[in-house]
Design a protein around this motif. Structure first.
Motif, PDB file in Angstrom:
ATOM      1  N   LYS A  24       0.838  -1.201   0.000  1.00  0.00           N
ATOM      2  CA  LYS A  24       0.000   0.000   0.000  1.00  0.00           C
ATOM      3  C   LYS A  24       0.867   1.243   0.000  1.00  0.00           C
ATOM      4  CE  LYS A  24      -1.859   1.837   3.641  1.00  0.00           C
ATOM      5  NZ  LYS A  24      -2.591   2.060   4.865  1.00  0.00           N
ATOM      6  N   ALA A  25       0.545   2.142  -0.917  1.00  0.00           N
ATOM      7  CA  ALA A  25       1.194   3.457  -0.980  1.00  0.00           C
ATOM      8  C   ALA A  25       0.121   4.449  -1.399  1.00  0.00           C
ATOM      9  CB  ALA A  25       2.343   3.454  -1.981  1.00  0.00           C
ATOM     10  N   TRP A  26       0.272   5.681  -0.958  1.00  0.00           N
ATOM     11  CA  TRP A  26      -0.752   6.696  -1.243  1.00  0.00           C
ATOM     12  C   TRP A  26      -0.572   7.386  -2.591  1.00  0.00           C
ATOM     13  CZ3 TRP A  26      -4.867   5.969   1.360  1.00  0.00           C
ATOM     14  CH2 TRP A  26      -4.810   5.501   2.667  1.00  0.00           C
ATOM     15  N   THR A  27       0.652   7.333  -3.157  1.00  0.00           N
ATOM     16  CA  THR A  27       0.891   7.950  -4.464  1.00  0.00           C
ATOM     17  C   THR A  27       1.661   6.969  -5.344  1.00  0.00           C
ATOM     18  OG1 THR A  27       3.022   8.920  -3.856  1.00  0.00           O
ATOM     19  CG2 THR A  27       1.033  10.258  -3.424  1.00  0.00           C
ATOM     20  N   PRO A  28       1.550   7.109  -6.663  1.00  0.00           N
ATOM     21  CA  PRO A  28       2.328   6.229  -7.540  1.00  0.00           C
ATOM     22  C   PRO A  28       3.832   6.457  -7.390  1.00  0.00           C
ATOM     23  CG  PRO A  28       0.991   7.773  -8.836  1.00  0.00           C
ATOM     24  CD  PRO A  28       0.632   7.968  -7.417  1.00  0.00           C
ATOM     25  N   GLU A  29       4.223   7.696  -7.080  1.00  0.00           N
ATOM     26  CA  GLU A  29       5.639   7.989  -6.907  1.00  0.00           C
ATOM     27  C   GLU A  29       6.203   7.264  -5.679  1.00  0.00           C
ATOM     28  OE1 GLU A  29       3.274  10.358  -7.287  1.00  0.00           O
ATOM     29  OE2 GLU A  29       3.724  10.964  -9.353  1.00  0.00           O
ATOM     30  N   GLU A  30       5.441   7.241  -4.600  1.00  0.00           N
ATOM     31  CA  GLU A  30       5.866   6.528  -3.388  1.00  0.00           C
ATOM     32  C   GLU A  30       5.963   5.027  -3.662  1.00  0.00           C
ATOM     33  OE1 GLU A  30       4.298   5.434   1.107  1.00  0.00           O
ATOM     34  OE2 GLU A  30       3.040   6.673  -0.185  1.00  0.00           O
ATOM     35  N   ALA A  31       4.989   4.471  -4.365  1.00  0.00           N
ATOM     36  CA  ALA A  31       5.012   3.043  -4.682  1.00  0.00           C
ATOM     37  C   ALA A  31       6.214   2.697  -5.552  1.00  0.00           C
ATOM     38  CB  ALA A  31       3.718   2.645  -5.386  1.00  0.00           C
ATOM     39  N   THR A  32       6.523   3.543  -6.527  1.00  0.00           N
ATOM     40  CA  THR A  32       7.678   3.302  -7.396  1.00  0.00           C
ATOM     41  C   THR A  32       8.978   3.380  -6.614  1.00  0.00           C
ATOM     42  OG1 THR A  32       6.478   4.232  -9.280  1.00  0.00           O
ATOM     43  CG2 THR A  32       8.874   4.095  -9.472  1.00  0.00           C
ATOM     44  N   ARG A  33       9.125   4.395  -5.791  1.00  0.00           N
ATOM     45  CA  ARG A  33      10.343   4.562  -4.988  1.00  0.00           C
ATOM     46  C   ARG A  33      10.556   3.367  -4.054  1.00  0.00           C
ATOM     47  NH1 ARG A  33       8.928   8.913  -2.784  1.00  0.00           N
ATOM     48  NH2 ARG A  33       8.276   8.069  -0.784  1.00  0.00           N
ATOM     49  N   ARG A  34       9.503   2.934  -3.381  1.00  0.00           N
ATOM     50  CA  ARG A  34       9.622   1.810  -2.459  1.00  0.00           C
ATOM     51  C   ARG A  34       9.881   0.500  -3.199  1.00  0.00           C
ATOM     52  NH1 ARG A  34       4.494   2.229   1.174  1.00  0.00           N
ATOM     53  NH2 ARG A  34       5.238   0.189   1.820  1.00  0.00           N
ATOM     54  N   ALA A  35       9.313   0.329  -4.395  1.00  0.00           N
ATOM     55  CA  ALA A  35       9.571  -0.878  -5.188  1.00  0.00           C
ATOM     56  C   ALA A  35      11.021  -0.921  -5.644  1.00  0.00           C
ATOM     57  CB  ALA A  35       8.632  -0.932  -6.386  1.00  0.00           C
ATOM     58  N   LYS A  36      11.572   0.215  -6.024  1.00  0.00           N
ATOM     59  CA  LYS A  36      12.984   0.249  -6.419  1.00  0.00           C
ATOM     60  C   LYS A  36      13.889  -0.107  -5.240  1.00  0.00           C
ATOM     61  CE  LYS A  36      12.603   3.507 -10.248  1.00  0.00           C
ATOM     62  NZ  LYS A  36      12.956   4.849 -10.749  1.00  0.00           N
ATOM     63  N   ARG A  37      13.564   0.392  -4.051  1.00  0.00           N
ATOM     64  CA  ARG A  37      14.342   0.020  -2.856  1.00  0.00           C
ATOM     65  C   ARG A  37      14.219  -1.471  -2.576  1.00  0.00           C
ATOM     66  NH1 ARG A  37      12.901   4.327   1.721  1.00  0.00           N
ATOM     67  NH2 ARG A  37      10.913   3.483   1.141  1.00  0.00           N
ATOM     68  N   TRP A  38      13.021  -2.024  -2.757  1.00  0.00           N
ATOM     69  CA  TRP A  38      12.798  -3.457  -2.547  1.00  0.00           C
ATOM     70  C   TRP A  38      13.684  -4.260  -3.490  1.00  0.00           C
ATOM     71  CZ3 TRP A  38      11.120  -7.734  -5.231  1.00  0.00           C
ATOM     72  CH2 TRP A  38      10.647  -8.802  -4.482  1.00  0.00           C
ATOM     73  N   ILE A  39      13.754  -3.855  -4.756  1.00  0.00           N
ATOM     74  CA  ILE A  39      14.605  -4.537  -5.740  1.00  0.00           C
ATOM     75  C   ILE A  39      16.062  -4.408  -5.349  1.00  0.00           C
ATOM     76  CG2 ILE A  39      15.438  -4.442  -8.138  1.00  0.00           C
ATOM     77  CD1 ILE A  39      12.525  -3.654  -8.914  1.00  0.00           C
TER      78      ILE A  39
END
Length: 70
Positions: A50-65
């Motif tokens: 869950k993320a509130w913005t697409p930018e937050e979701a993208t940033r967190r997914a890149k960190r996950w990778i």
């Protein structure tokens, strides 16, 4: 009683380090929320539930990778 299924609504897909990040948009209490899936050669995983913005979701997914594939 059958619950309503939640079908993915992919709003953005982008490559990152040879993998693909897909952003799914849904609603929570009437507000848009985003989740990020990461597709890799042997499968896929939900990197951000869950993320509130697409930018937050993208940033967190890149960190996950970065944490799991380097």
């Amino acid at each position: 009683m059958i619950l309503e299924p939640d079908y993915p609504h992919i709003v953005r897909s982008l490559p990152y380090r040879g993998l693909t990040i897909e952003l799914d948009q849904s609603t929570l209490d009437g507000y848009p929320v985003y989740s990020a899936w990461v597709n890799y050669p042997t499968g896929s995983a939900m990197a951000v539930p869950k993320a509130w913005t697409p930018e937050e979701a993208t940033r967190r997914a890149k960190r996950w990778i970065d944490r799991r594939f380097t």
